[in-house]
Design an enzyme around this catalytic site. Structure first.
Site, PDB file in Angstrom:
ATOM      1  N   LYS A 158       0.830  -1.212   0.000  1.00  0.00           N
ATOM      2  CA  LYS A 158       0.000   0.000   0.000  1.00  0.00           C
ATOM      3  C   LYS A 158       0.857   1.251   0.000  1.00  0.00           C
ATOM      4  O   LYS A 158       1.950   1.265   0.571  1.00  0.00           O
ATOM      5  CB  LYS A 158      -0.887   0.018   1.252  1.00  0.00           C
ATOM      6  CG  LYS A 158      -2.005  -0.994   1.249  1.00  0.00           C
ATOM      7  CD  LYS A 158      -2.883  -0.789   2.468  1.00  0.00           C
ATOM      8  CE  LYS A 158      -4.107  -1.654   2.426  1.00  0.00           C
ATOM      9  NZ  LYS A 158      -4.946  -1.494   3.600  1.00  0.00           N
ATOM     10  N   GLY A 164      -8.614   6.094  -0.856  1.00  0.00           N
ATOM     11  CA  GLY A 164      -9.649   5.845  -1.869  1.00  0.00           C
ATOM     12  C   GLY A 164      -9.422   4.574  -2.629  1.00  0.00           C
ATOM     13  O   GLY A 164      -9.899   4.408  -3.746  1.00  0.00           O
ATOM     14  N   GLY A 165      -8.667   3.641  -2.031  1.00  0.00           N
ATOM     15  CA  GLY A 165      -8.448   2.372  -2.705  1.00  0.00           C
ATOM     16  C   GLY A 165      -7.383   2.377  -3.761  1.00  0.00           C
ATOM     17  O   GLY A 165      -7.120   1.371  -4.419  1.00  0.00           O
ATOM     18  N   LYS A 201      -0.821  -7.798   5.832  1.00  0.00           N
ATOM     19  CA  LYS A 201      -1.420  -9.069   5.470  1.00  0.00           C
ATOM     20  C   LYS A 201      -2.705  -8.750   4.709  1.00  0.00           C
ATOM     21  O   LYS A 201      -3.466  -7.862   5.085  1.00  0.00           O
ATOM     22  CB  LYS A 201      -1.747  -9.855   6.741  1.00  0.00           C
ATOM     23  CG  LYS A 201      -2.178 -11.276   6.450  1.00  0.00           C
ATOM     24  CD  LYS A 201      -1.875 -12.185   7.621  1.00  0.00           C
ATOM     25  CE  LYS A 201      -2.278 -13.608   7.347  1.00  0.00           C
ATOM     26  NZ  LYS A 201      -1.470 -14.210   6.267  1.00  0.00           N
ATOM     27  N   HIS A 208     -16.353  -3.936   7.104  1.00  0.00           N
ATOM     28  CA  HIS A 208     -15.814  -2.608   7.417  1.00  0.00           C
ATOM     29  C   HIS A 208     -16.638  -2.028   8.562  1.00  0.00           C
ATOM     30  O   HIS A 208     -17.816  -1.727   8.395  1.00  0.00           O
ATOM     31  CB  HIS A 208     -15.923  -1.736   6.164  1.00  0.00           C
ATOM     32  CG  HIS A 208     -15.518  -0.316   6.390  1.00  0.00           C
ATOM     33  ND1 HIS A 208     -14.471   0.276   5.720  1.00  0.00           N
ATOM     34  CD2 HIS A 208     -16.012   0.644   7.208  1.00  0.00           C
ATOM     35  CE1 HIS A 208     -14.361   1.528   6.105  1.00  0.00           C
ATOM     36  NE2 HIS A 208     -15.276   1.777   7.012  1.00  0.00           N
ATOM     37  N   LYS A 237     -18.332   3.426  -0.552  1.00  0.00           N
ATOM     38  CA  LYS A 237     -19.448   2.900   0.250  1.00  0.00           C
ATOM     39  C   LYS A 237     -20.779   3.180  -0.437  1.00  0.00           C
ATOM     40  O   LYS A 237     -20.977   4.256  -1.000  1.00  0.00           O
ATOM     41  CB  LYS A 237     -19.437   3.559   1.628  1.00  0.00           C
ATOM     42  CG  LYS A 237     -18.160   3.244   2.408  1.00  0.00           C
ATOM     43  CD  LYS A 237     -18.024   4.130   3.630  1.00  0.00           C
ATOM     44  CE  LYS A 237     -16.679   3.873   4.322  1.00  0.00           C
ATOM     45  NZ  LYS A 237     -16.410   4.868   5.370  1.00  0.00           N
ATOM     46  N   GLU A 288      -7.684   2.772   9.250  1.00  0.00           N
ATOM     47  CA  GLU A 288      -7.231   4.155   9.173  1.00  0.00           C
ATOM     48  C   GLU A 288      -8.148   5.029  10.003  1.00  0.00           C
ATOM     49  O   GLU A 288      -9.203   4.592  10.439  1.00  0.00           O
ATOM     50  CB  GLU A 288      -7.205   4.645   7.729  1.00  0.00           C
ATOM     51  CG  GLU A 288      -8.542   4.674   7.029  1.00  0.00           C
ATOM     52  CD  GLU A 288      -8.388   5.068   5.561  1.00  0.00           C
ATOM     53  OE1 GLU A 288      -7.634   4.406   4.836  1.00  0.00           O
ATOM     54  OE2 GLU A 288      -9.034   6.041   5.150  1.00  0.00           O
ATOM     55  N   ARG A 292     -12.238  13.857  10.071  1.00  0.00           N
ATOM     56  CA  ARG A 292     -13.242  14.790   9.547  1.00  0.00           C
ATOM     57  C   ARG A 292     -14.630  14.185   9.709  1.00  0.00           C
ATOM     58  O   ARG A 292     -14.763  13.042  10.150  1.00  0.00           O
ATOM     59  CB  ARG A 292     -12.966  14.990   8.064  1.00  0.00           C
ATOM     60  CG  ARG A 292     -12.886  13.654   7.365  1.00  0.00           C
ATOM     61  CD  ARG A 292     -12.913  13.732   5.872  1.00  0.00           C
ATOM     62  NE  ARG A 292     -12.539  12.469   5.262  1.00  0.00           N
ATOM     63  CZ  ARG A 292     -13.379  11.472   5.035  1.00  0.00           C
ATOM     64  NH1 ARG A 292     -14.651  11.569   5.359  1.00  0.00           N
ATOM     65  NH2 ARG A 292     -12.957  10.353   4.464  1.00  0.00           N
ATOM     66  N   VAL A 295     -19.476  11.144   5.352  1.00  0.00           N
ATOM     67  CA  VAL A 295     -20.747  11.185   4.605  1.00  0.00           C
ATOM     68  C   VAL A 295     -21.854  10.455   5.364  1.00  0.00           C
ATOM     69  O   VAL A 295     -22.978  10.924   5.443  1.00  0.00           O
ATOM     70  CB  VAL A 295     -20.565  10.550   3.211  1.00  0.00           C
ATOM     71  CG1 VAL A 295     -21.889  10.513   2.460  1.00  0.00           C
ATOM     72  CG2 VAL A 295     -19.511  11.303   2.408  1.00  0.00           C
TER      73      VAL A 295
END
Lengths: 453, 190, 575
Positions: A158, A164-165, A201, A208, A237, A288, A292, A295
């Protein structure tokens, strides 16, 4: 409390923040791009300041113009919403420097939690479980191979500054890892400005689960329990709910307590969300932290009765938290559907255009419906920003009733002029898998790419 | 002073408006009745304490028919009308026809100073840019030597030059002397 | 308004320059900085492995090992005077670092000046320039009121050279005068004695507030070798002046410890009793933060070739927190940049030289080279310097300057007068000032920008610094002026004479080029240290923290009421 607050955002979140402002007697001022001038949500604002042309980089991301707008309109606070400048520590520092309160944590905390691996180390340091992986970022491919051998494949590479993937690569063995490493580094460098990578891993088939926390400037914190956001497409999402159907009360209280303790330990202030991955085996791992408003905050508001945005403003105004943990009780179940202007039948192609008919049903029952939107019939969705049309949130005594309420509302709603994701949401809500909790982040319950409405 | 920034232009029939190109405090405005020509300094905009002169954009001119703002320092937004202009008169134009968007004739990068223009960083190196290259705003296209110091010359998409440009040919030899305003490179939109 | 209006400066490095130029700059710099690193390693090795072994055999630690134990884990050493005596030999011997290490470092979270004899170099004795190096470090401590830690292991003067280190105004005795000044100024001094401490060296620990002696330490006015009867009585210097005598009988020392390690632990504990740093108090609610544009990019943006220009704002952007800066008086004296930024969260004033060309303030549509001082620039810097002093804002002078403007007009404008006012201002400032010779540091410009003669607290050079009275070519022109024409070209048709003059001018240029070598300056203490460009930002953060650590001795106005705001208010555009 601030007399005036500048909303450094647009669309649905601008409407939301303005509503909280009015509730607290604060005058909302909003920035707008030339493409957004005259939009419905701006009608409620005390003043509007145009900050540039349509594309975000020419307007909403112009930190100097946004802050100048606040200074010129006598705003003593700025709420950045989500996206845009919300997690930019440089912007937060600029606001503070010019005497404008930034609604959010300090620049140092935003910075620390904004890079994935320092955040992980910070969380590890305060005792929350993290996904097994590298400690900090990887010096080179040899270190990556060493760590991977320790934690066992499959692993995922990563980008430290990613999100954002993006910038992630799954590797099933050493050969793949050696091959992917340089490419992942190059991708990260070009997308995020730094090629620093870390390794974890790879856990698939998880849920989620995220915890909403509120911490004031005096070290008092509460959690508003968790949200389950496992219905996702490409890490975006689609449906969120609270509480999570896969946790029992003991588990959720423990998780919540740990999350808020961690936030306080980190010197956090404001509203925040700590995201976890719950593996198929039931293990919870820190993913993570989002520093903030999110949504999907409405589901937490409905089940706890707490107005998160109002709390953000109070915390920013150095007021003590008005609730203690004992005051936070879960009542019922809430489900949110993010209705986007996208065509699920055409691979979610964005569908900008004019809302010819826009009737979202509210009174169908059995539970109640909250609709968060910034649009009205006749509005056009511009192409520069996200495609959110509205959030339809159902709240009822049980999960089943909440699902039923949502279905009733969506079935009775009419939306024409743009394609929307309502058919997708209905398919999910009606599916056996969703009702039975038989799904995870790896697939959308009740939906495959070749489904039609 | 800091880099001047051009006002934006909005036309409504015969009327021309010059608009604020950013958010800031506008001051040093020019009074009604004055003639404005392209490139003329017409005030100052200050954002977060940093002031830039605002100038009349290329191809635009006219007589100011708007009153000054009442306040000496007036806060403005992006797009706020700073001046209303009316045409000066028949047959009087200041290069109004110069910047036509689909005209590809004579798109030329000129030298901002007098000096010696070099194509390459040093005799041994490759040239910064060659015929056929596509350059964007900010790209280094040469070196100018003035009073024994060397400054990089950057391609700037101002004065009618496109944001992306293809180099058609160099109009000056490597190491030749250039006057201020001398043509250096001919380009076309890319 | 009373806000300090910082705003973003700088651009990404790939917007500033093309990638091949960035690489070229980096490569040229890397060559020089490799040499710097190599030479630093040579100095750090002292007299070598053999002497390290000798120290270990005595059950002692080397100086560098002591420093490692003394200093906080998260602190680096910021050494000054590393290259004093570089290239100098005394008979066949070298004195790397003049046999003493002088460094800033954090001990128990407080910045200290540490003065440690290098016991691998002639048993830590003092060479010519050792006293000056020590005194310079003491002066820095006095100016910033930083605690001083002496790690004493010194066999006295290196006697064969005593005439150069004993008698003079800055000779060894002056070290004890500085000890006294530090004490009188309320600056804490803690000494650890680890071995020899002979003759004059003995006074250094005594004046210190707290003295620790290991079992191998002794302090004597004269060693056993000079005491009559010592031989027959089998008395060693340890018997005469060891801890048994001084900790217990004479009270010239305070605490007796078994070994080096224990002494260092005790010294740390002593420092921990001192007031903690005021730095966080003066951050006025901000946190330290890295520059937005990475400081490691400076090497690519700053050309080694002094004729190449660059945008100084891009360099500044990589030295200041968040890359935020408040440029003060931006519209006048464009050849100079003056402004305020946060470094490590603390307010600091910067003066820097623009490069390239700026608008000529006297003639329309003409340009003049920057990197030079003209009337407005001098006046601006002078006002800025006075305001910083009035406000208690430490000043960092980033030099890349060729000198003052010259010629008929310059003299008539009175640049001598304006320049003198600037010099007067800098000479009488008491706010801490730090100077960095980024590249050119030439002539009166070097003076005007607070070069070493004006006693900045610290002066740093880089590997590309060019420090001299004028550029080689300029000097050659001056020397051979009678042979040159109006345009400074050789005015003769005789090929033989031309060749002679050319050779002469060349030789003059080369000599000056040699003088400009930063290592030469460092060896003579004409600059305090040579640093790699990647280390510049950490240095500035350290200096800023040091400048705000001690409270109560200097003026520090709260930013609301800075004089700087008056300047900005009077120069803001309006009308």
């Amino acid at each position: 409390m601030f007399h005036r607050l500048l909303i450094a955002n647009r669309g649905e979140v601008a409407t939301r923040i303005a509503r909280a402002c009015r509730d607290l007697g604060v005058e909302p001022v909003c920035v707008a791009s030339t493409a957004d001038m005259g939009s419905t949500w701006l009608e409620d604002m005390e003043e509007v300041v145009c900050v540039g042309e349509g594309p975000a980089a020419k307007s909403y991301l112009r930190a100097d113009r946004v802050l100048q707008a606040a200074l010129q309109t006598s705003c003593t606070a700025i709420h950045p919403g989500w996206g845009f400048l919300a997690e930019d520590p440089r912007f937060a520092a600029l606001c503070i420097q010019h005497g404008v309160t930034f609604v959010g944590p300090s620049p140092a905390v935003i910075s620390r939690m904004g890079l994935k691996s320092p955040a992980k180390e910070a969380i590890r340091g305060v005792g929350l479980p993290v996904i097994p992986g590298s400690v900090g970022t990887l010096d080179d491919v040899e270190e990556a191979v060493r760590v991977a051998n320790e934690i066992e494949y499959p692993i995922i590479l990563k980008a430290d500054a990613g999100g954002g993937g993006r910038g992630m690569r799954k590797c099933d063995n050493e050969a793949e890892l050696r091959e992917s490493f340089p490419t992942a580094m190059a991708e990260a460098l070009s997308a995020f400005g730094t090629g620093r990578l870390y390794l974890e891993k790879f856990l698939s088939g998880g849920r989620h689960i995220e915890v909403q926390i509120l911490v004031d400037a005096f070290g008092n914190g509460v959690h508003l329990y968790e949200r389950d956001c496992s219905v996702q497409r490409n890490h975006q999402k689609l449906v969120e709910e609270s509480p999570s159907p896969v946790l029992n009360q003991e588990e959720r209280e423990e998780l919540g307590a740990k999350a808020v303790a961690a936030a306080i330990e980190l010197g956090y202030r404001g509203a925040g969300t700590i995201e976890f991955l719950r593996s198929a085996e039931g293990e919870l791992y820190f993913m993570e932290m989002n520093t903030r408003l999110q949504v999907e905050h409405p589901v937490s508001e409905l089940v706890t009765g707490i107005d998160i945005v109002c709390e953000q403003l109070r915390i920013a105004a150095n007021q003590k938290l008005s609730v203690a943990q004992a005051d936070v009780e879960l009542k019922g179940h809430a489900i949110e559907c993010r209705i986007n202007a996208e065509d699920p039948a055409a691979n979610f192609q964005p569908s900008p255009g004019k809302l010819e008919i826009f009737e979202l049903a509210r009174g169908e029952g059995p539970g109640h419906i909250r609709i968060d939107t910034h649009l009205a019939v006749g509005d056009t969705i511009p192409p520069y920003y996200d495609s959110l049309i509205a959030k339809v949130i159902s709240h009822a005594e049980t999960r089943e009733l909440a699902v039923e309420t949502a279905i009733n509302s969506l079935q009775a709603s009419r939306l024409e002029g743009v394609k929307s994701t309502i058919p997708l949401h209905l398919a999910v809500l009606l599916s056996r898998e969703f009702l039975a909790n038989d799904y995870d982040t790896s697939s959308i319950p009740g939906w495959t790419p070749d489904s039609t409405s | 002073m800091n880099q001047p920034i051009e006002m934006l232009v909005e036309t409504e029939g015969e009327k021309t408006y010059l608009l604020a190109p950013t958010v800031g405090a506008f001051t040093c405005s020019l009074p009604k009745g004055l003639l404005l020509i392209p490139g003329q300094r017409a005030g100052s905009l200050t954002t977060l304490g940093v002031s830039h002169p605002v100038i009349v954009p290329t191809g635009c001119s006219g007589r100011i028919v708007s009153e000054r703002f009442e306040r000496v320092v007036e806060p403005v937004s992006f797009g706020t009308r700073l001046y209303e202009l009316e045409p000066i008169g028949e047959g009087v134009s200041f290069g109004a026809a110069a910047a036509s968007e689909d005209s590809s004739a004579d798109l030329v990068v000129v030298s901002t100073h007098a000096g010696r223009f070099w194509h390459r960083p040093s005799p041994a190196d490759d040239a910064f840019a060659s015929t056929g290259d596509v350059v964007e705003d900010g790209a280094v296209i040469g070196l100018i030597e003035v009073m024994k110091t060397f400054t990089h010359v950057h391609y700037r998409a101002t004065d009618g030059l496109p944001a992306r440009a293809k180099i058609l040919r160099f109009l000056i030899d490597d190491g030749a002397e250039a006057e201020s305003g001398a043509p250096l490179i001919e380009v076309e939109p890319a | 308004m009373a806000h300090v209006p910082l705003s973003p400066i700088g651009q990404p490095s790939d917007s500033a320059l093309d990638s091949s130029t960035l690489e070229k700059n980096r490569a040229e710099l890397a060559e020089r900085e490799t040499v710097l690193a190599e030479r630093r390693a040579i100095v750090e090795a002292g007299w070598g492995e053999k002497y390290v072994e000798r120290v270990h055999q005595k059950g002692k630690l080397t100086t560098r090992e002591r420093l490692e134990l003394l200093v906080d884990e998260d602190s680096s050493l910021f050494e000054v005077g590393t290259f004093v005596n570089w290239g100098r030999s005394f008979g066949k011997l070298a004195s790397p670092g003049a046999g003493v290490v002088t460094t800033f470092a954090k001990v128990e979270g407080r910045w200290c000046v540490i003065i440690a004899n290098d016991n691998t170099v002639a048993s830590g004795s003092w060479w010519p320039m050792s006293p000056e190096k020590i005194e310079r470090a003491q002066e820095m401590a006095l100016r910033l009121r930083l605690p001083v830690i002496y790690l004493v292991d010194c066999s006295g003067l290196y006697l064969p050279e005593q005439s150069k280190s004993f008698p003079g105004r800055t000779g060894a005795g002056h070290i004890f005068k500085k000890n006294s000044e530090l004490s009188a100024g309320g600056v804490p001094q803690v000494a650890g004695v680890f071995g020899d401490c002979i003759a004059g060296g003995g006074y250094m620990p005594i004046i210190s507030d707290r003295v620790f002696m290991t079992e191998q330490a002794y302090m004597v006015i004269a060693g056993a070798a000079l005491i009559k009867g010592a031989k027959s009585q089998h008395l060693s210097s340890l018997d005469i002046g060891g801890p048994e005598v001084h900790v217990h009988l004479s009270a010239c020392a305070d605490v007796r410890v078994p070994d080096d390690q224990t002494a260092l632990i005790q010294i740390r504990a002593e420092i921990a009793k001192l007031p903690s740093s005021g730095a966080d108090y003066y951050r006025t609610g901000a946190d330290a933060h890295d520059p937005h544009f990475p400081s490691r990019e400076i090497g690519g943006l700053l050309p080694s070739d002094h004729r190449m220009t660059y945008d100084v704002m891009d360099i500044l952007a990589r030295l200041v927190d968040h890359s935020y800066f408040w440029e003060v008086l931006p519209d006048r004296g464009r050849e100079m940049v003056t402004g305020i930024a946060r470094v490590g969260g603390l307010y600091v004033g910067f003066v820097a030289n623009r490069q390239g060309l700026v608008d000529d303030p006297v003639h329309h549509d003409q340009v003049k080279p920057a990197g030079i001082l003209y009337k407005e620039g001098i006046a601006k810097v002078s006002s800025f310097s006075r305001a910083c002093n009035s406000d208690g804002i430490p000043i960092i002078w980033l030099q890349d300057i060729s000198g003052f403007d010259i010629g008929v007009e310059a003299e008539r404008l009175g640049l001598l007068g304006y320049g003198s006012n600037l010099i007067y201002t800098n000479s009488t400032n008491d706010v801490p000032m730090f100077t960095v010779l980024m590249r050119k540091a030439s002539g009166a410009g070097y003076y005007a920008m607070a070069g070493l003669p004006y006693e900045p607290v610290v002066q740093l050079s880089t590997t590309i610094t060019r420090q001299s009275v004028m550029e080689g070519r300029t000097l050659a022109i001056a020397a051979f002026n009678t042979k040159l024409d109006d345009e400074f070209e050789i005015a003769t048709d005789d090929p033989e004479e031309r060749a002679k003059i050319e050779a002469g001018m060349q030789a003059t240029e080369e000599r000056i080029e040699g003088d400009m070598d930063p290592f030469k300056a460092a060896a003579q203490m004409d600059t305090d240290e040579i640093v790699a460009l990647d280390d510049l930002r950490p240095w500035l953060v350290a200096l800023a923290e040091m400048a705000y650590q001690s409270t109560g001795y200097r003026r520090i106005k709260n930013p609301r009421i800075w004089s700087m705001h008056d300047i900005a208010a009077l120069s803001a555009p309006r009308g």
